[in-house]
Design an enzyme around this catalytic site. Structure first.
Site, PDB file in Angstrom:
ATOM      1  CE  LYS A 192      -6.786   2.828 -26.180  1.00 53.75           C
ATOM      2  NZ  LYS A 192      -6.934   3.240 -24.782  1.00 53.75           N
ATOM      3  NE  ARG A 200      -6.358  -3.243 -20.003  1.00 51.92           N
ATOM      4  CZ  ARG A 200      -6.455  -3.239 -21.327  1.00 51.92           C
ATOM      5  NH1 ARG A 200      -5.708  -4.032 -22.070  1.00 51.92           N
ATOM      6  NH2 ARG A 200      -7.313  -2.442 -21.913  1.00 51.92           N
ATOM      7  CD  GLU A 236      -4.654   5.152   0.836  1.00 47.21           C
ATOM      8  OE1 GLU A 236      -4.578   5.890   1.844  1.00 47.21           O
ATOM      9  OE2 GLU A 236      -5.623   4.417   0.597  1.00 47.21           O
ATOM     10  CB  THR A 250      -4.379   4.300 -22.394  1.00 49.98           C
ATOM     11  OG1 THR A 250      -4.121   4.402 -23.797  1.00 49.98           O
ATOM     12  CG2 THR A 250      -5.840   4.599 -22.132  1.00 49.98           C
ATOM     13  CE1 TYR A 304      -4.305   0.825  -0.305  1.00 48.69           C
ATOM     14  CE2 TYR A 304      -4.364  -1.422   0.528  1.00 48.69           C
ATOM     15  CZ  TYR A 304      -4.986  -0.363  -0.112  1.00 48.69           C
ATOM     16  OH  TYR A 304      -6.263  -0.488  -0.569  1.00 48.69           O
ATOM     17  CG  ASP A 320      -7.949  10.847 -24.087  1.00 47.32           C
ATOM     18  OD1 ASP A 320      -6.927  10.148 -24.248  1.00 47.32           O
ATOM     19  OD2 ASP A 320      -9.025  10.383 -23.672  1.00 47.32           O
TER      20      ASP A 320
HETATM   21  C1  LIG Z   1      -9.262   8.308 -26.375  1.00 51.39           C
HETATM   22  C2  LIG Z   1      -9.414   7.370 -25.210  1.00 51.39           C
HETATM   23  N1  LIG Z   1      -9.413   7.855 -23.964  1.00 51.39           N
HETATM   24  C3  LIG Z   1      -9.560   7.073 -22.889  1.00 51.39           C
HETATM   25  C4  LIG Z   1      -9.703   5.710 -23.029  1.00 51.39           C
HETATM   26  C5  LIG Z   1      -9.974   4.897 -21.796  1.00 51.39           C
HETATM   27  O1  LIG Z   1      -8.957   4.098 -21.439  1.00 51.39           O
HETATM   28  P1  LIG Z   1      -9.190   2.885 -20.417  1.00 51.39           P
HETATM   29  O2  LIG Z   1      -9.914   1.828 -21.165  1.00 51.39           O
HETATM   30  O3  LIG Z   1      -7.811   2.514 -19.971  1.00 51.39           O
HETATM   31  O4  LIG Z   1     -10.004   3.430 -19.280  1.00 51.39           O
HETATM   32  C6  LIG Z   1      -9.680   5.149 -24.304  1.00 51.39           C
HETATM   33  C7  LIG Z   1      -9.828   3.681 -24.436  1.00 51.39           C
HETATM   34  O5  LIG Z   1      -9.954   3.106 -25.445  1.00 51.39           O
HETATM   35  C8  LIG Z   1      -9.556   5.987 -25.423  1.00 51.39           C
HETATM   36  O6  LIG Z   1      -9.583   5.508 -26.673  1.00 51.39           O
END
Ligand SMILES: Cc1ncc(COP(=O)(O)O)c(C=O)c1O
Length: 426
Positions: free
Chosen positions: A222, A228, A49, A219, A47, A193
């Protein structure tokens, strides 16, 4: 303790499935063996935190080292001042940014889910659309490109607190400069994002959002090819221009607000074993080999797009700048749902996807999304894309011929034996 053969047998079957098939889901990839090894480690017992050097638990001096390494490597990858590597996923990263800068009911503006956006950018079924007031821009009906005129018009009309750029099914680069300009005009923050194209941005193959967007989320699993997870980044820390305060009413630096929004705002203890694996993946991204990999990703995507176009498939926006493409199947008389199902018969994995201005529901869809990050990790080159496209075309154009699907599956399985996956696993 007796080994749980039930679970390990199932895991083995998943390895075999991954080995024999063609993986085209744009959000997936194959991590290196050492990334996986780093993930299955004793840090899952710990843990922690808080953040390195300021934890709420004892015994954190070792996990501090891997977390700090992950932070430092991520900063080096993108040339940035701030990184938080604790978000458990991309959705958690986006939730934390919004928690840090928005109040419930605030207006947000993102790309419509049905046009390629993501659930966390304001969908009605997601926290982002329930807690905040979502508005959307789209892509042009004719060209499939982000309609920046529409984005600007909506921004001026709504004056949102946050403009979100980035997508799940958009194959082109972004005009971050233009988005920031209108954001400044209306007093909005900008969040990019980059979950999908992060690996290409990391190696300078796509435009960098960092000079123009206040916050960048991603993320890690990918195109970054890590475990993950999610991350939050800022090029520079800044004292927030809109006077945002913490719960005690103190004016805080954005980095403080962001850290607090992850923990304790939206998460409890960080997954230190996953953070160790993030550190390993970030170390790999810093190597020259990762540039070669990303260059191959782009070459493969372009070769695949050309092979589809040559066969009369309609790619939204006419091509791709990144690792994915969205295909409108309406001129091929097959739905996205059916395409996904029949491709699976041939061990080709992809996902149905709405296309812009789709007349079918999200459960059926008119489109399919293909990405090449995973097959490029398997070792495929441009010349292999013709085989992949031929196999897909044969299945889709003979969607009810199950005997033919079985034949294609055999060819696919045979083809994939040349791209060995995790040989160390026997
Ligand atoms: C543009 C985008 N943002 C956020 C996410 C969310 O990621 P996670 O599945 O790890 O929560 C994805 C997932 O495919 C995504 O394509």
């Amino acid at each position: 303790m007796q080994k749980d053969t039930v679970v390990f047998d199932i895991i083995r079957k998943e390895l075999e499935r991954q080995r024999r098939g063609i993986e085209l889901i744009a959000s997936e990839n194959f991590t290196s063996l050492q990334v996986m090894q780093a993930m299955g480690n004793v840090m899952t017992n710990k843990y922690a935190e808080g953040y390195p050097g300021r934890r709420y638990y004892g015994g954190c001096e070792i996990v501090d080292q891997t977390e700090q390494l992950a932070i430092d490597r991520l900063k080096a990858i993108f040339g940035i001042e701030y990184a938080n590597v604790q978000p458990h996923s991309g959705a958690q990263a986006n939730a934390a940014v919004m928690l840090a800068i928005l109040q419930p009911g605030d207006d947000i503006l993102g790309l419509d889910l049905s046009m390629g956006g993501h659930l966390t950018h304001g969908s009605a079924v997601n926290f982002s659309g329930k807690l905040y007031k979502p508005h959307f821009y789209g892509v042009g009906k004719e060209d499939g490109l982000v309609d920046y005129n529409m984005l600007e018009a909506k921004a001026r009309e709504i004056k949102p607190k946050l403009i979100i750029c980035g997508a799940s099914a958009y194959s082109r680069d972004w005009d971050y400069v233009r988005i920031r300009k209108v954001a400044d005009e209306v007093g909005a923050f900008v969040m990019a994002d980059i979950a999908h194209p992060a690996g290409l941005i990391a190696k300078g193959l796509l435009k960098s959002p960092f000079d123009h967007c206040h916050f960048v989320t991603s993320t890690t699993h990918k195109t970054l090819r890590g475990p993950r997870g999610g991350v939050i980044m800022m090029k520079k820390d800044f004292e927030n221009p809109f006077g945002l305060k913490d719960v005690k009413g103190n004016l805080r630096l954005m980095s403080n607000l962001m850290d607090m929004a992850v923990f304790p705002g939206t998460q409890g203890g960080p997954l230190e074993h996953v953070i160790a694996a993030k550190a390993v993946a970030f170390g790999e991204i810093l190597t020259p080999e990762f540039l070669t990999y990303q260059q191959q990703v782009q070459k493969n995507a372009q070769a695949m797009a050309k092979a589809f176009t040559d066969k009369g498939y309609q790619i939204i926006s006419g091509g791709t700048d990144n690792h994915l493409m969205l295909i409108d199947l309406r001129n091929k008389n097959i739905s996205g749902k059916k395409a996904e199902q029949v491709l699976e018969h041939a061990d080709i994995t992809a996902n149905k996807n709405m296309v812009p201005y789709d007349d079918k529901s999200a459960f059926v869809t008119s489109g399919v999304r293909f990405g090449v990050a995973a097959i490029t990790s398997r070792g495929m080159k441009e010349s292999d894309m013709q085989f992949v496209v031929n196999a897909i075309d044969t299945v889709l154009m003979n969607a009810d011929d199950e005997a033919l699907h079985r034949k294609v599956k055999q060819e696919v399985n045979e083809f994939m034996t040349q791209f060995v996956l995790y040989p160390e696993m026997g």
